[in-house]
Design an enzyme around this catalytic site. Sequence first.
Site, PDB file in Angstrom:
ATOM      1  N   ASP A 144      -3.002   5.809  -4.782  1.00 24.64           N
ATOM      2  CA  ASP A 144      -3.902   6.883  -5.221  1.00 24.64           C
ATOM      3  C   ASP A 144      -3.261   7.797  -6.257  1.00 24.64           C
ATOM      4  O   ASP A 144      -3.846   8.808  -6.634  1.00 24.64           O
ATOM      5  CB  ASP A 144      -4.326   7.744  -4.017  1.00 24.64           C
ATOM      6  CG  ASP A 144      -3.173   8.610  -3.494  1.00 24.64           C
ATOM      7  OD1 ASP A 144      -3.405   9.814  -3.263  1.00 24.64           O
ATOM      8  OD2 ASP A 144      -2.056   8.094  -3.331  1.00 24.64           O
ATOM      9  N   PHE A 191       0.830  -1.202   0.000  1.00 23.60           N
ATOM     10  CA  PHE A 191       0.000   0.000   0.000  1.00 23.60           C
ATOM     11  C   PHE A 191       0.865   1.252   0.000  1.00 23.60           C
ATOM     12  O   PHE A 191       1.878   1.322   0.701  1.00 23.60           O
ATOM     13  CB  PHE A 191      -0.867   0.060   1.269  1.00 23.60           C
ATOM     14  CG  PHE A 191      -1.893  -1.017   1.395  1.00 23.60           C
ATOM     15  CD1 PHE A 191      -3.176  -0.845   0.886  1.00 23.60           C
ATOM     16  CD2 PHE A 191      -1.593  -2.208   2.053  1.00 23.60           C
ATOM     17  CE1 PHE A 191      -4.132  -1.834   1.025  1.00 23.60           C
ATOM     18  CE2 PHE A 191      -2.539  -3.205   2.199  1.00 23.60           C
ATOM     19  CZ  PHE A 191      -3.813  -3.021   1.684  1.00 23.60           C
ATOM     20  N   ASP A 192       0.412   2.249  -0.747  1.00 20.07           N
ATOM     21  CA  ASP A 192       0.881   3.610  -0.530  1.00 20.07           C
ATOM     22  C   ASP A 192       0.232   4.067   0.777  1.00 20.07           C
ATOM     23  O   ASP A 192      -0.730   3.447   1.250  1.00 20.07           O
ATOM     24  CB  ASP A 192       0.437   4.485  -1.710  1.00 20.07           C
ATOM     25  CG  ASP A 192       0.727   5.956  -1.476  1.00 20.07           C
ATOM     26  OD1 ASP A 192       1.875   6.288  -1.136  1.00 20.07           O
ATOM     27  OD2 ASP A 192      -0.201   6.772  -1.619  1.00 20.07           O
ATOM     28  N   LEU A 193       0.701   5.147   1.362  1.00 22.74           N
ATOM     29  CA  LEU A 193       0.124   5.628   2.621  1.00 22.74           C
ATOM     30  C   LEU A 193      -0.794   6.830   2.414  1.00 22.74           C
ATOM     31  O   LEU A 193      -2.008   6.731   2.547  1.00 22.74           O
ATOM     32  CB  LEU A 193       1.239   5.978   3.613  1.00 22.74           C
ATOM     33  CG  LEU A 193       0.772   6.451   4.988  1.00 22.74           C
ATOM     34  CD1 LEU A 193       0.013   5.350   5.719  1.00 22.74           C
ATOM     35  CD2 LEU A 193       1.951   6.929   5.830  1.00 22.74           C
ATOM     36  N   ASP A 194      -0.210   7.984   2.044  1.00 23.46           N
ATOM     37  CA  ASP A 194      -0.997   9.219   1.919  1.00 23.46           C
ATOM     38  C   ASP A 194      -2.035   9.112   0.812  1.00 23.46           C
ATOM     39  O   ASP A 194      -1.707   8.794  -0.329  1.00 23.46           O
ATOM     40  CB  ASP A 194      -0.079  10.401   1.598  1.00 23.46           C
ATOM     41  CG  ASP A 194       0.778  10.795   2.785  1.00 23.46           C
ATOM     42  OD1 ASP A 194       0.416  10.431   3.908  1.00 23.46           O
ATOM     43  OD2 ASP A 194       1.805  11.461   2.595  1.00 23.46           O
TER      44      ASP A 194
END
Length: 216
Positions: A163, A8-11
């Site tokens: 995202d 996963f990306d975070l932001d």
Amino acid sequence: MKINTVLFDLDGTLINTNELIISSFLHTLHTYYPNQYKREDVLPFIGPSLHDTFSKIDESKVEELITSYRQFNHDHHDELVEEYETVYETVQELKKQGYKVGIVTTKARQTVEMGLKLSKLDEFFDVVVTIDDVEHVKPHPEPLQKALQLLDAKPEEALMVGDNHHDIVGGQNAGTKTAAVSWTLKGRAYLETYKPDFMLDKMSDLLPILSDMNRS
């Protein structure tokens, strides 16, 4: 090939830091260049590293601008960060089902840990790769490759969720499957142009997608 690993990306993916990031940029830029930048001007800055972004604005002040940005970001972190629906439950279920889960982010580790602690996601992730751990940031494959190596996972058995186009192209460059999130600030149509394998309307959409992939 079955999927056993989710990165996963975070932001903007696991936690909603959009307002924090925008406010941090606006505060910093207004301090150094009063009245030159509006909200819409800083939206393209979401995704690349701070060094890349500030280098294009003023190469002579990069470190100064980064310091100002991070100070504001830390000071206002907990008041401006919000959760996304179904994220916690989905990651919890992935761990319960035995998936390897990791984070690949372009943020500094200190701020990453603040976000994970605030959202109570810190208990789930064994591997977190930050900008402090690599020479190249997404979409270069290095951060994903490092996470996969630490998780003892193969690219063809992994899915990258994010995202931004940096996440999707980064996944493609590393050889993973990719899933974009429709709640991206950049807009669903923008991410669709990068041809992710899947589009999530909410994080819990991941569970049936993985179930279907691993059934076939």
